[in-house]
Design an enzyme around this catalytic site. Structure first.
Site, PDB file in Angstrom:
ATOM      1  N   ASP A 162       4.266 -14.620  11.480  1.00 15.68           N
ATOM      2  CA  ASP A 162       2.934 -14.985  11.006  1.00 15.68           C
ATOM      3  C   ASP A 162       1.963 -13.824  11.231  1.00 15.68           C
ATOM      4  O   ASP A 162       1.478 -13.619  12.348  1.00 15.68           O
ATOM      5  CB  ASP A 162       2.503 -16.243  11.787  1.00 15.68           C
ATOM      6  CG  ASP A 162       1.127 -16.747  11.394  1.00 15.68           C
ATOM      7  OD1 ASP A 162       0.373 -16.007  10.741  1.00 15.68           O
ATOM      8  OD2 ASP A 162       0.809 -17.888  11.763  1.00 15.68           O
ATOM      9  N   HIS A 189      -1.929  10.377  -0.438  1.00 18.10           N
ATOM     10  CA  HIS A 189      -2.329   9.169  -1.162  1.00 18.10           C
ATOM     11  C   HIS A 189      -2.402   9.419  -2.655  1.00 18.10           C
ATOM     12  O   HIS A 189      -1.976   8.610  -3.466  1.00 18.10           O
ATOM     13  CB  HIS A 189      -3.707   8.709  -0.674  1.00 18.10           C
ATOM     14  CG  HIS A 189      -3.613   7.778   0.486  1.00 18.10           C
ATOM     15  ND1 HIS A 189      -4.549   6.823   0.754  1.00 18.10           N
ATOM     16  CD2 HIS A 189      -2.678   7.648   1.446  1.00 18.10           C
ATOM     17  CE1 HIS A 189      -4.201   6.157   1.832  1.00 18.10           C
ATOM     18  NE2 HIS A 189      -3.063   6.650   2.269  1.00 18.10           N
ATOM     19  N   GLU A 239       0.839  -1.209   0.000  1.00 22.10           N
ATOM     20  CA  GLU A 239       0.000   0.000   0.000  1.00 22.10           C
ATOM     21  C   GLU A 239       0.871   1.255   0.000  1.00 22.10           C
ATOM     22  O   GLU A 239       1.739   1.417   0.868  1.00 22.10           O
ATOM     23  CB  GLU A 239      -0.905  -0.018   1.241  1.00 22.10           C
ATOM     24  CG  GLU A 239      -1.852   1.162   1.283  1.00 22.10           C
ATOM     25  CD  GLU A 239      -2.791   1.127   2.486  1.00 22.10           C
ATOM     26  OE1 GLU A 239      -3.114   0.024   2.982  1.00 22.10           O
ATOM     27  OE2 GLU A 239      -3.182   2.216   2.932  1.00 22.10           O
TER      28      GLU A 239
HETATM   29  C1  MEV Z   1      -5.233   3.367   5.473  1.00 18.12           C
HETATM   30  O1  MEV Z   1      -4.594   2.183   5.059  1.00 18.12           O
HETATM   31  C2  MEV Z   1      -5.119   3.520   6.966  1.00 18.12           C
HETATM   32  C3  MEV Z   1      -5.909   4.683   7.557  1.00 18.12           C
HETATM   33  O2  MEV Z   1      -7.259   4.615   7.126  1.00 18.12           O
HETATM   34  C4  MEV Z   1      -5.798   4.555   9.053  1.00 18.12           C
HETATM   35  C5  MEV Z   1      -6.691   5.518   9.822  1.00 18.12           C
HETATM   36  O3  MEV Z   1      -7.748   5.919   9.307  1.00 18.12           O
HETATM   37  O4  MEV Z   1      -6.339   5.817  10.969  1.00 18.12           O
HETATM   38  C6  MEV Z   1      -5.363   5.996   7.075  1.00 18.12           C
END
Ligand code: MEV
Length: 439
Positions: free
Chosen positions: A295, A392, A87
């Site tokens: 794991d 993002h 990710e």
């Molecule tokens: C995304 O992979 C993780 C978040 O949604 C965590 C959060 O909302 O605290 C950004």
């Protein structure tokens, strides 16, 4: 070959045979797919054999990015953290949180306990006290008989800690002997399961001998529990509220601290938010767990049960604002190993551990809890300040550009163009088409 979606004897085929059957029956362009899948095989045949040995019916490898988050100061020691995750933004977020806390005292972490749990589940037609008698009376005998399996763990300082009998009114006639273990630096699944299975045989025989077959006893199953609330670690960061600045968007540190603490309180009271909040924590935890050959399913399962231990699913992390001090901490069960399993067999996991200074299991627990906390800090910090889409979307743009085979110059132009525009696969494609057609 006629189309054949089912097969018997697949596992007996060699790797090429497996791929051949697969591509001929499930793909439109078998030759290309065959070439592509085999292109992911390791050139080093010995290493490929090791990888193949981890699973069954292997046809190829599944590449994942192996990344580094530097600058993690944990208990005054600096670590470079290996992370395996697909990710975008996760590693960047962990790295930025590490850098942020590096100059504010770093992470402090303590292992609270390291007990693991295993259960022998069985049915018995008599009263509970009959079982309790056998367990108490023959405890020394059982431990002696189990010695061949526990001896080497005992030499390392571990072994069986306790055995206790449990019953459940919801399931009359069903009992359980729950054992707690110290498995030292190994995750301990094989050790625990072996002991449970051996113990079940010994216990059943003693019950039958003691009561001359008066009662029926039969094993249901023997298996470790992935819920390890007493294999627990705490990691924290703290500083003066004023030292939290500068905060993106020009927010004052005091306001940021209040907003941050409220975001954590929301995750404490609302399971919908808690699930996403904890998912963010596991972004960090899982990626190091995978990188070190541990794991991640066991860690996730145990972590989520722990998050629901008070009857409602809640946040694993907590925030305190007291006398101008900001404290943010996590408590999470982490049943990890640094010996056994894949830890030394997987060539990259081995390097990950080496990069971390070959920690023992306790040290790895501290490292991984700190990474989970860092990840959570970075996510919540973004959420209550700039929002997460900005970061993002930058990564998304770069993934789409890669997918569309953009050149270095096209990359530059696209980053500039999309700095204040909405990014979607289509908008990026259209942008590339427009610059390509004008050339
Ligand atoms: C995304 O992979 C993780 C978040 O949604 C965590 C959060 O909302 O605290 C950004």
């Amino acid at each position: 070959m006629k189309n054949q979606k089912t097969i018997s004897g697949f596992s007996k085929l060699n790797k090429r045979g497996k791929i051949k059957w697969l591509v001929e029956n499930f793909f439109k362009d078998p030759e290309n797919v065959m070439r592509e899948l085999s292109s992911y095989w390791l050139k080093n045949e010995e290493q490929q054999r090791v990888l193949d040995g981890f699973s069954e019916n292997t046809v190829s490898n599944f590449p994942m990015p192996f990344s580094i988050a530097p600058n993690f100061v944990i208990n005054d020691k600096t670590y470079c953290i290996p992370m395996v995750i697909e990710e975008s933004s996760v590693v960047a977020a962990a790295s930025s949180a590490a850098k942020f806390w590096m100059t504010r005292g770093g992470f402090k972490a303590t292992v609270i306990d390291i007990q693991k749990i295993g259960q022998y589940h069985f049915n018995f037609s008599g009263q509970k006290d009959r079982l309790q008698y056998v367990l108490d009376e023959y405890k020394t005998y059982f431990l002696k008989k189990l010695k061949p399996y526990t001896e080497s763990m005992q030499k390392r300082g571990g072994g069986i800690i306790e055995m206790s009998l449990r019953d459940f009114p919801e399931e009359p006639g069903y009992f359980q002997i729950q054992m707690t273990f110290d498995t030292c630096d190994s995750m301990g699944a094989n050790f625990i399961n072996t002991i449970l299975e051996e113990f079940a045989v010994l216990f059943e025989a003693k019950v039958n001998a003691e009561y001359s077959g008066l009662y029926d006893i039969s094993t249901v199953m023997c298996i470790l529990s992935n819920y390890t609330p007493d294999c627990l670690v705490e990691a924290s960061v703290s500083c003066n509220v004023a030292d939290l600045g500068p905060i993106p968007g020009g927010i004052k540190p005091e306001e940021f601290a209040e907003k941050f603490a409220q975001a954590i309180r929301i995750a404490e009271i609302d399971p919908y938010r808690a699930t996403t909040h904890n998912k963010g924590i596991f972004n960090g935890i899982d990626s190091v767990v995978i990188a070190t050959g541990n794991d991640f399913r066991a860690i996730e399962a145990g972590g989520h049960t722990y998050a629901a231990r008070n009857g409602s699913y809640s946040s694993l992390s907590h925030c305190e604002l007291l006398d101008d001090q900001f404290k943010f901490y996590i408590r999470v069960p982490l049943a990890l190993g640094t010996v056994g399993g894949l830890t030394k067999l997987h060539p990259v996991a081995k390097r990950s551990l080496e990069m971390l200074g070959n920690p023992n299991a306790k040290e790895l627990m501290k490292i991984i809890a700190s990474v989970g906390l860092a990840q959570n800090f970075a996510a919540v910090k973004s959420l209550v300040t700039t929002g997460i889409q900005k970061g993002h979307m930058k990564m998304h743009l770069s993934n789409v550009l890669n997918q569309l085979k953009a050149t270095e110059n096209e990359f530059k132009l696209a980053v500039e163009h999309f700095s204040n525009k909405i990014i979607s696969h289509r908008s990026v494609q259209e942008f590339l088409e427009s610059i390509r057609s004008s050339n």
